[in-house]
Design a protein around this motif. Sequence first.
Motif, PDB file in Angstrom:
ATOM      1  N   GLY A   1     -38.510  31.955  -9.305  1.00 24.59           N
ATOM      2  CA  GLY A   1     -37.420  32.772  -8.762  1.00 24.59           C
ATOM      3  C   GLY A   1     -36.048  32.163  -8.947  1.00 24.59           C
ATOM      4  O   GLY A   1     -35.095  32.853  -9.290  1.00 24.59           O
ATOM      5  N   THR A   2     -35.914  30.856  -8.726  1.00 19.75           N
ATOM      6  CA  THR A   2     -34.613  30.192  -8.864  1.00 19.75           C
ATOM      7  C   THR A   2     -34.638  29.056  -9.871  1.00 19.75           C
ATOM      8  O   THR A   2     -33.594  28.507 -10.211  1.00 19.75           O
ATOM      9  CB  THR A   2     -34.141  29.628  -7.508  1.00 19.75           C
ATOM     10  OG1 THR A   2     -35.126  28.724  -6.998  1.00 19.75           O
ATOM     11  CG2 THR A   2     -33.936  30.748  -6.499  1.00 19.75           C
ATOM     12  N   GLY A   3     -35.806  28.677 -10.351  1.00 16.54           N
ATOM     13  CA  GLY A   3     -35.907  27.630 -11.349  1.00 16.54           C
ATOM     14  C   GLY A   3     -35.927  26.231 -10.759  1.00 16.54           C
ATOM     15  O   GLY A   3     -35.718  26.024  -9.565  1.00 16.54           O
TER      16      GLY A   3
ATOM     17  N   GLU B   1     -27.734  25.356 -13.320  1.00 11.42           N
ATOM     18  CA  GLU B   1     -26.765  24.850 -12.337  1.00 11.42           C
ATOM     19  C   GLU B   1     -27.111  23.411 -11.947  1.00 11.42           C
ATOM     20  O   GLU B   1     -28.271  23.125 -11.605  1.00 11.42           O
ATOM     21  CB  GLU B   1     -26.782  25.757 -11.099  1.00 11.42           C
ATOM     22  CG  GLU B   1     -25.625  25.562 -10.156  1.00 11.42           C
ATOM     23  CD  GLU B   1     -24.289  25.974 -10.738  1.00 11.42           C
ATOM     24  OE1 GLU B   1     -23.263  25.474 -10.250  1.00 11.42           O
ATOM     25  OE2 GLU B   1     -24.266  26.787 -11.691  1.00 11.42           O
TER      26      GLU B   1
ATOM     27  N   GLU C   1     -26.644  34.587 -15.975  1.00 11.30           N
ATOM     28  CA  GLU C   1     -27.622  35.678 -15.882  1.00 11.30           C
ATOM     29  C   GLU C   1     -27.195  36.840 -16.762  1.00 11.30           C
ATOM     30  O   GLU C   1     -28.018  37.429 -17.482  1.00 11.30           O
ATOM     31  CB  GLU C   1     -27.762  36.131 -14.434  1.00 11.30           C
ATOM     32  CG  GLU C   1     -28.677  37.337 -14.234  1.00 11.30           C
ATOM     33  CD  GLU C   1     -30.119  37.060 -14.563  1.00 11.30           C
ATOM     34  OE1 GLU C   1     -30.830  38.011 -14.947  1.00 11.30           O
ATOM     35  OE2 GLU C   1     -30.551  35.889 -14.442  1.00 11.30           O
TER      36      GLU C   1
ATOM     37  N   PRO D   1     -24.173  30.756 -12.047  1.00 11.30           N
ATOM     38  CA  PRO D   1     -25.455  31.463 -12.219  1.00 11.30           C
ATOM     39  C   PRO D   1     -25.314  32.942 -12.556  1.00 11.30           C
ATOM     40  O   PRO D   1     -26.060  33.459 -13.397  1.00 11.30           O
ATOM     41  CB  PRO D   1     -26.140  31.253 -10.866  1.00 11.30           C
ATOM     42  CG  PRO D   1     -25.609  29.942 -10.383  1.00 11.30           C
ATOM     43  CD  PRO D   1     -24.166  29.926 -10.825  1.00 11.30           C
TER      44      PRO D   1
ATOM     45  N   MET E   1     -37.650  33.946 -14.557  1.00 10.52           N
ATOM     46  CA  MET E   1     -37.097  32.711 -14.011  1.00 10.52           C
ATOM     47  C   MET E   1     -38.172  31.995 -13.217  1.00 10.52           C
ATOM     48  O   MET E   1     -38.770  32.578 -12.307  1.00 10.52           O
ATOM     49  CB  MET E   1     -35.890  33.006 -13.128  1.00 10.52           C
ATOM     50  CG  MET E   1     -35.296  31.764 -12.442  1.00 10.52           C
ATOM     51  SD  MET E   1     -34.593  30.552 -13.574  1.00 10.52           S
ATOM     52  CE  MET E   1     -33.099  31.426 -14.066  1.00 10.52           C
TER      53      MET E   1
ATOM     54  N   THR F   1     -34.880  26.609 -15.628  1.00  6.77           N
ATOM     55  CA  THR F   1     -33.774  26.294 -14.724  1.00  6.77           C
ATOM     56  C   THR F   1     -32.689  27.354 -14.868  1.00  6.77           C
ATOM     57  O   THR F   1     -32.575  27.989 -15.923  1.00  6.77           O
ATOM     58  CB  THR F   1     -33.187  24.899 -15.020  1.00  6.77           C
ATOM     59  OG1 THR F   1     -32.035  24.673 -14.211  1.00  6.77           O
ATOM     60  CG2 THR F   1     -32.801  24.762 -16.479  1.00  6.77           C
ATOM     61  N   ASN F   2     -31.887  27.534 -13.838  1.00  4.04           N
ATOM     62  CA  ASN F   2     -30.776  28.488 -13.930  1.00  4.04           C
ATOM     63  C   ASN F   2     -29.514  27.831 -14.493  1.00  4.04           C
ATOM     64  O   ASN F   2     -28.461  28.445 -14.558  1.00  4.04           O
ATOM     65  CB  ASN F   2     -30.473  29.136 -12.575  1.00  4.04           C
ATOM     66  CG  ASN F   2     -29.907  28.153 -11.559  1.00  4.04           C
ATOM     67  OD1 ASN F   2     -29.747  26.955 -11.824  1.00  4.04           O
ATOM     68  ND2 ASN F   2     -29.605  28.654 -10.363  1.00  4.04           N
TER      69      ASN F   2
END
Length: 225
Positions: A62-64, A24, A35, A31, A59, A21-22
Amino acid sequence: MGGTIARLAAQGHSVCLLDVTNGEPTPHGDPATREAEAAAALRELSPPAGSGGSVTRHMLGGTGLPNRRIEPSVGARHLVAGVIRAVQADIVFAPHFEDAHPDHVAVTRIVEDARFDAKLTGLSMPGDEGRPPVYPRWLFYYYATHLRTVPAPSFIMDIAGFQEHKRRAILAYRSQFIVPEKNRPVVDWVAAAWMYFGSRIGTAAGEAFYTREPLGLSGLDGIVL
């Protein structure tokens, strides 16, 4: 397991860190901030140039997956299986399965299922880059618990000489361990843990791991105590 990551990379292994996950939403940072923090932590854990080893980050998807709402779905485990295939993982690490954090528990179940799905023939996985099916030989669990439990590890990795890499990697996440005052003691707790586990095997620092599958020995020369 930051000390173990740094040590394995220094020994010539290729280590891939998978961000599920990112982060968020999270109370502090965003984010882009996280990063940058993750990139700084990666540098702290990476080996010197020419060592033959490496530490990379990926990731998921790509975005988690959505932070605080991770669920062990078929789609999620196929995403992880695709990464396992892409890097042809030989050993996989996941959070210990006894935890109060729902995301940790869900991620562990996803990884356990993905380890199995990664070996399925005749079935492509998202992000597998066309690499063939693979079944990682080992699944080890590290302790990242929100329960007030005392770990009973299967083995302890000697991380003497790499504990400061671990400390600096943690401190790189300023939005998590410096900005929120209540989280600042975490770094000292982690240091106390590596000293304690190191003392159990006669070294300056150690990290605890658990395995459901027995480890096989071909000799006793690798035992540190």
